[in-house]
Design an enzyme around this catalytic site. Sequence first.
Site, PDB file in Angstrom:
ATOM      1  N   MET A 111       0.702  -1.149   0.096  1.00  0.00           N
ATOM      2  CA  MET A 111      -0.112  -0.010  -0.079  1.00  0.00           C
ATOM      3  C   MET A 111       0.658   1.224  -0.094  1.00  0.00           C
ATOM      4  O   MET A 111       1.707   1.567   0.911  1.00  0.00           O
ATOM      5  CB  MET A 111      -0.816   0.026   1.382  1.00  0.00           C
ATOM      6  CG  MET A 111      -1.962  -1.023   1.298  1.00  0.00           C
ATOM      7  SD  MET A 111      -3.024  -1.186   2.730  1.00  0.00           S
ATOM      8  CE  MET A 111      -1.886  -1.567   4.002  1.00  0.00           C
ATOM      9  N   ILE A 169       1.635  -4.925   8.121  1.00  0.00           N
ATOM     10  CA  ILE A 169       3.285  -4.601   8.223  1.00  0.00           C
ATOM     11  C   ILE A 169       3.470  -3.301   8.075  1.00  0.00           C
ATOM     12  O   ILE A 169       2.873  -2.698   6.836  1.00  0.00           O
ATOM     13  CB  ILE A 169       4.092  -5.549   7.330  1.00  0.00           C
ATOM     14  CG1 ILE A 169       3.767  -6.937   7.408  1.00  0.00           C
ATOM     15  CG2 ILE A 169       5.491  -5.134   7.578  1.00  0.00           C
ATOM     16  CD1 ILE A 169       4.537  -7.604   6.264  1.00  0.00           C
ATOM     17  N   GLY A 199       1.522   4.393   4.520  1.00  0.00           N
ATOM     18  CA  GLY A 199       2.445   3.427   3.805  1.00  0.00           C
ATOM     19  C   GLY A 199       2.740   2.123   4.445  1.00  0.00           C
ATOM     20  O   GLY A 199       3.219   2.087   5.610  1.00  0.00           O
ATOM     21  N   SER A 200       2.502   0.904   3.869  1.00  0.00           N
ATOM     22  CA  SER A 200       2.621  -0.362   4.546  1.00  0.00           C
ATOM     23  C   SER A 200       2.360  -1.421   3.559  1.00  0.00           C
ATOM     24  O   SER A 200       2.385  -1.271   2.370  1.00  0.00           O
ATOM     25  CB  SER A 200       1.689  -0.443   5.755  1.00  0.00           C
ATOM     26  OG  SER A 200       0.361   0.175   5.504  1.00  0.00           O
ATOM     27  N   ARG A 201       2.440  -2.564   4.131  1.00  0.00           N
ATOM     28  CA  ARG A 201       1.808  -3.799   3.258  1.00  0.00           C
ATOM     29  C   ARG A 201       1.069  -4.793   4.166  1.00  0.00           C
ATOM     30  O   ARG A 201       1.206  -4.852   5.498  1.00  0.00           O
ATOM     31  CB  ARG A 201       3.412  -4.480   2.870  1.00  0.00           C
ATOM     32  CG  ARG A 201       3.234  -5.568   1.986  1.00  0.00           C
ATOM     33  CD  ARG A 201       4.672  -6.338   1.950  1.00  0.00           C
ATOM     34  NE  ARG A 201       4.901  -7.404   2.351  1.00  0.00           N
ATOM     35  CZ  ARG A 201       6.219  -7.825   2.667  1.00  0.00           C
ATOM     36  NH1 ARG A 201       7.356  -7.231   2.317  1.00  0.00           N
ATOM     37  NH2 ARG A 201       6.371  -9.069   3.046  1.00  0.00           N
TER      38      ARG A 201
END
Length: 240
Positions: A111, A169, A199-201
């Site tokens: 993301m 994450i 911002g991440s995953r």
Amino acid sequence: MSSLEKPPVTTTTVKWRFPSVHPEGHKYAAIALGITLIATVITKVLFWPLLAVVIWVLTFFRDPIRTTPTGEGLIIAPADGLVTMIQRVPVPRELVAELGEAPLTRVSIFMSVFDVHINRTPIAGTIRQVVYISGKFLNADLDKASDENERQHIVVEGRDGRRIGFTQIAGLVARRIVPFVKPGDMVATGQRIGLIRFGSRVDVFLSDDITPQVTLGQRSIAGETVIGRVGGQPVIGVSQ
């Protein structure tokens, strides 16, 4: 109605509207707006750039309505973003008790700061596990971010006993994972379960009888995109 009659035509129209903003974003928008007003008193040059930041904050925390597909054996995307990895990996040690020790297929969704950051559950069922782990803030697109970054593991058990694990994450800019659920909660497919700020995953772990239904480079939509199907056929472009 006879076979010659035409079905009724609806006159209802749908108008576009800006998605609602999740309450978690209200305080950040207020802070950004306050800084904008104070800076404008000092110099009006900063007004427009800082106003753009306020708008971006509101956009970041947007919470659009999603229509979740229904059907047996569907695994739905938990996050908006880019599918960056589809690979077979060992199960994270924190999930072994719930998912077992056999390697699973991991689908990773990255993301960016421009994606919707509300995360949703891939299946309906009961939250079996929520494990938060503090860590580093490496680029979430890196493979080692799965083991070193701040993260939160969640396991959902469906009515048929199937368990799906997924991990939020935190990324390079993100500084907090915000959960909406706890162990024992009942959730519907596509229900909001948390968010990651800035911002991440999200990684989803699929067992061998679940076939990925997305390809590398594809964009997923949380609560809508089918990323896996029990007993499904492989799709072109998937590498494992």
